[in-house]
Design an enzyme around this catalytic site. Structure first.
Site, PDB file in Angstrom:
ATOM      1  N   ASP A  64      -2.112  -1.031   7.626  1.00  0.00           N
ATOM      2  CA  ASP A  64      -1.491  -1.802   6.545  1.00  0.00           C
ATOM      3  C   ASP A  64      -2.258  -3.089   6.253  1.00  0.00           C
ATOM      4  O   ASP A  64      -2.488  -3.443   5.090  1.00  0.00           O
ATOM      5  CB  ASP A  64      -0.028  -2.115   6.900  1.00  0.00           C
ATOM      6  CG  ASP A  64       0.774  -0.847   7.151  1.00  0.00           C
ATOM      7  OD1 ASP A  64       0.242   0.256   6.903  1.00  0.00           O
ATOM      8  OD2 ASP A  64       1.919  -0.952   7.621  1.00  0.00           O
ATOM      9  N   ARG A 108       0.833  -1.205   0.000  1.00  0.00           N
ATOM     10  CA  ARG A 108       0.000   0.000   0.000  1.00  0.00           C
ATOM     11  C   ARG A 108       0.869   1.257   0.000  1.00  0.00           C
ATOM     12  O   ARG A 108       2.047   1.227   0.353  1.00  0.00           O
ATOM     13  CB  ARG A 108      -0.932   0.052   1.206  1.00  0.00           C
ATOM     14  CG  ARG A 108      -0.231   0.096   2.578  1.00  0.00           C
ATOM     15  CD  ARG A 108      -0.091   1.477   3.183  1.00  0.00           C
ATOM     16  NE  ARG A 108       0.728   1.477   4.384  1.00  0.00           N
ATOM     17  CZ  ARG A 108       2.015   1.742   4.408  1.00  0.00           C
ATOM     18  NH1 ARG A 108       2.675   2.010   3.296  1.00  0.00           N
ATOM     19  NH2 ARG A 108       2.694   1.737   5.539  1.00  0.00           N
ATOM     20  N   GLY A 136       8.744   0.769   3.094  1.00  0.00           N
ATOM     21  CA  GLY A 136       7.630   1.565   3.625  1.00  0.00           C
ATOM     22  C   GLY A 136       6.353   1.396   2.830  1.00  0.00           C
ATOM     23  O   GLY A 136       5.433   2.191   2.939  1.00  0.00           O
ATOM     24  N   ASP A 188      -3.046   5.805  13.073  1.00  0.00           N
ATOM     25  CA  ASP A 188      -3.904   4.605  13.226  1.00  0.00           C
ATOM     26  C   ASP A 188      -3.909   4.079  14.654  1.00  0.00           C
ATOM     27  O   ASP A 188      -4.969   3.759  15.197  1.00  0.00           O
ATOM     28  CB  ASP A 188      -3.566   3.507  12.192  1.00  0.00           C
ATOM     29  CG  ASP A 188      -2.135   3.003  12.190  1.00  0.00           C
ATOM     30  OD1 ASP A 188      -1.289   3.577  12.909  1.00  0.00           O
ATOM     31  OD2 ASP A 188      -1.858   2.023  11.469  1.00  0.00           O
ATOM     32  N   TYR A 242       9.552   3.035  16.763  1.00  0.00           N
ATOM     33  CA  TYR A 242       8.098   2.966  16.562  1.00  0.00           C
ATOM     34  C   TYR A 242       7.365   2.744  17.899  1.00  0.00           C
ATOM     35  O   TYR A 242       6.482   3.525  18.258  1.00  0.00           O
ATOM     36  CB  TYR A 242       7.779   1.872  15.535  1.00  0.00           C
ATOM     37  CG  TYR A 242       6.335   1.830  15.105  1.00  0.00           C
ATOM     38  CD1 TYR A 242       5.895   2.514  13.976  1.00  0.00           C
ATOM     39  CD2 TYR A 242       5.392   1.111  15.837  1.00  0.00           C
ATOM     40  CE1 TYR A 242       4.558   2.473  13.583  1.00  0.00           C
ATOM     41  CE2 TYR A 242       4.065   1.067  15.448  1.00  0.00           C
ATOM     42  CZ  TYR A 242       3.658   1.745  14.320  1.00  0.00           C
ATOM     43  OH  TYR A 242       2.337   1.697  13.946  1.00  0.00           O
ATOM     44  N   GLY A 296      11.157  -3.546   3.076  1.00  0.00           N
ATOM     45  CA  GLY A 296      11.625  -2.445   3.920  1.00  0.00           C
ATOM     46  C   GLY A 296      11.487  -1.085   3.260  1.00  0.00           C
ATOM     47  O   GLY A 296      12.127  -0.129   3.691  1.00  0.00           O
ATOM     48  N   GLU A 332      -0.557   9.822   8.858  1.00  0.00           N
ATOM     49  CA  GLU A 332       0.594   8.982   9.255  1.00  0.00           C
ATOM     50  C   GLU A 332       0.757   8.978  10.769  1.00  0.00           C
ATOM     51  O   GLU A 332       0.697  10.037  11.415  1.00  0.00           O
ATOM     52  CB  GLU A 332       1.849   9.543   8.588  1.00  0.00           C
ATOM     53  CG  GLU A 332       2.813   8.507   8.111  1.00  0.00           C
ATOM     54  CD  GLU A 332       2.241   7.634   6.990  1.00  0.00           C
ATOM     55  OE1 GLU A 332       1.731   6.544   7.283  1.00  0.00           O
ATOM     56  OE2 GLU A 332       2.308   8.057   5.820  1.00  0.00           O
ATOM     57  N   HIS A 333       0.947   7.786  11.294  1.00  0.00           N
ATOM     58  CA  HIS A 333       1.078   7.575  12.745  1.00  0.00           C
ATOM     59  C   HIS A 333      -0.189   8.017  13.476  1.00  0.00           C
ATOM     60  O   HIS A 333      -0.133   8.472  14.615  1.00  0.00           O
ATOM     61  CB  HIS A 333       2.327   8.282  13.296  1.00  0.00           C
ATOM     62  CG  HIS A 333       3.598   7.608  12.851  1.00  0.00           C
ATOM     63  ND1 HIS A 333       4.090   6.478  13.451  1.00  0.00           N
ATOM     64  CD2 HIS A 333       4.445   7.895  11.824  1.00  0.00           C
ATOM     65  CE1 HIS A 333       5.202   6.095  12.819  1.00  0.00           C
ATOM     66  NE2 HIS A 333       5.439   6.937  11.832  1.00  0.00           N
TER      67      HIS A 333
HETATM   68  C1  GAF Z   1       3.675   1.427   9.868  1.00  0.00           C
HETATM   69  C2  GAF Z   1       2.630   0.721  10.741  1.00  0.00           C
HETATM   70  F1  GAF Z   1       2.605  -0.619  10.451  1.00  0.00           F
HETATM   71  C3  GAF Z   1       1.237   1.312  10.512  1.00  0.00           C
HETATM   72  O1  GAF Z   1       0.325   0.715  11.412  1.00  0.00           O
HETATM   73  C4  GAF Z   1       1.270   2.829  10.699  1.00  0.00           C
HETATM   74  O2  GAF Z   1       1.340   3.175  12.064  1.00  0.00           O
HETATM   75  C5  GAF Z   1       2.404   3.465   9.897  1.00  0.00           C
HETATM   76  O3  GAF Z   1       3.640   2.833  10.161  1.00  0.00           O
HETATM   77  C6  GAF Z   1       2.547   4.935  10.173  1.00  0.00           C
HETATM   78  O4  GAF Z   1       1.413   5.618   9.774  1.00  0.00           O
HETATM   79  O5  GAF Z   1       3.423   1.197   8.525  1.00  0.00           O
END
Ligand code: GAF
Length: 385
Positions: free
Chosen positions: A179, A30, A131, A39, A229, A129, A36-37
């Site tokens: 994801d 995807r 992203g 979810d 993370y 890897g 971003e960050h």
């Molecule tokens: C990674 C994580 F797997 C997702 O869940 C999400 O948090 C993303 O980072 C950041 O948006 O892909």
């Protein structure tokens, strides 16, 4: 995908006594357009599934054993792993090689059973890897494969959640749901606005022929400790706690400002990114519905700057790729995409300038980029063999 499947069939015959596989499945990677960050903070995300896939071809076997072969990127030889299936009484546990943990984790969390043993070949066109969710696509492809061996109730949400659980427990990454959700539920010609609290999914058409989505792989991945993370996630949880909210989705900027004194500077900035990014994502979804690409692009740039400055998950290469793209007329917006610290940028632009944009980036970027001009694809499915 045809070449990928042919190659997998060839490897299958080579590794499993000249036989043909009976089952074939695929699951996409995807790109996240914005959100971003958010979810794991109960917020919104706006990803689309890519025409880049993990494919699994295989056949059940009746001795309970599992034998998987993968063609690792750049490897000349297939890499094979054999292990006993879960019906031998013992639960599976993570180990080496690391890539097999995604498969084992999904087997362990599969929602029906007992599953038989199987032989399988795994191939992927999702860069590892990079992203673009190579791991979620492997998890979802594995689950889809198991559904063919031993059907479950077919609930797509539970499928995505089981794959997320596999990532938490077998890969040790406390990821959100984006994801796995998009890899299961992706829809051709659409980005999906996912409410990560209610799990409601709203497909938004993305079929304007005058518009293009360009993914640029920086081809860098900064070596990190692996704790970045989980650390971001913990900082967000701490901020939510101080604000007296269940998640940062429930907070606004006034709540945050009112508690500034009680938060470390770092937690304050992390929370500010998340609160702003959730709002940006819903605004971007509205802009997309109106066909207001300029507004969408502006929000993408704000998202990038916030990920760079407040969330600190960008890196010089991603910043450089975004800066180069934004100099080019016809580009609406550009940002890093995915977890960060390397990987890809996503750029929204007029389709007519996509090729020249690639060339300009190629000329100016200090590294060696790779590009995908891409369209929203469908979620996981079964391959006709
Ligand atoms: C990674 C994580 F797997 C997702 O869940 C999400 O948090 C993303 O980072 C950041 O948006 O892909």
């Amino acid at each position: 995908m045809a070449a990928q499947i042919e190659e997998a069939q060839r490897v299958y015959a080579e590794c499993f006594g000249g036989k043909k596989p009976q089952i074939g499945v695929f699951a996409p990677g995807r790109v996240n357009l914005i959100g971003e960050h958010t979810d794991y903070n109960g917020g919104f995300v706006l990803p689309m599934a890519l025409p880049l896939f993990t494919a699994i071809l295989g056949t059940p076997r009746d001795d309970g054993k599992i034998s998987i072969v993968t063609m690792a990127e750049g490897a000349d030889e297939p890499h094979r792993v054999d292990f006993a299936g879960p019906q031998e009484g013992k639960p599976l546990s993570p180990g080496l090689p690391k890539w097999a943990n995604y498969v084992k984790g999904v087997i362990q969390h599969y929602r029906a059973g007992p599953i038989p043993g199987f032989n399988a070949v795994i191939t992927s066109t999702v860069p590892l890897g990079g992203g673009l969710s190579s791991s979620a696509s492997l998890e979802v492809a594995t689950y889809t494969f198991l559904q063919q061996l031993c059907p479950d109730d077919g609930d797509p949400i539970q499928k995505a959640l089981a794959c997320q659980k596999a990532e938490h427990t077998f890969a040790g990454v406390p990821c959100g749901i984006m994801d796995q959700f998009i890899s299961v539920l992706g829809r051709e010609g659409h980005a999906l606005l996912i409410d990560c609290r209610s799990l409601e999914v709203t497909p938004l058409p993305l079929t304007d022929p005058g518009l293009a989505v360009l993914i640029t792989n920086s081809n860098v991945r900064h070596e990190l400790t692996g704790s970045e993370y989980p650390e971001r996630r913990r900082q967000c949880e701490e901020a939510a706690k101080v604000l007296g909210k269940e998640t940062l989705r429930d907070a606004n900027l006034s709540d945050l400002k009112a508690k500034k004194e009680n938060l470390t500077g770092l937690c304050y900035r992390r929370a500010r990114h998340v609160i702003n990014e959730i709002e940006r994502t819903t605004n971007a979804a509205q802009a997309l519905k109106r066909g207001d690409y300029r507004e969408f692009g502006k929000l993408m740039v704000e998202s990038h700057n916030s990920l760079r400055d407040d969330y600190e998950v960008s890196c010089p290469e991603l910043d450089e790729l975004v800066a180069i793209a934004l100099e080019i007329p016809g580009v609406y917006g550009s940002r890093m995409t995915g977890g960060g610290f390397g990987g890809c940028t996503v750029t929204l632009l007029e389709a007519s300038v996509a090729e020249t944009t690639k060339q300009k980036i190629q000329e100016k970027y200090r590294g060696s980029p790779t590009f995908y001009i891409t369209k929203p694809s469908s979620g996981a499915g079964v391959l006709p063999l």
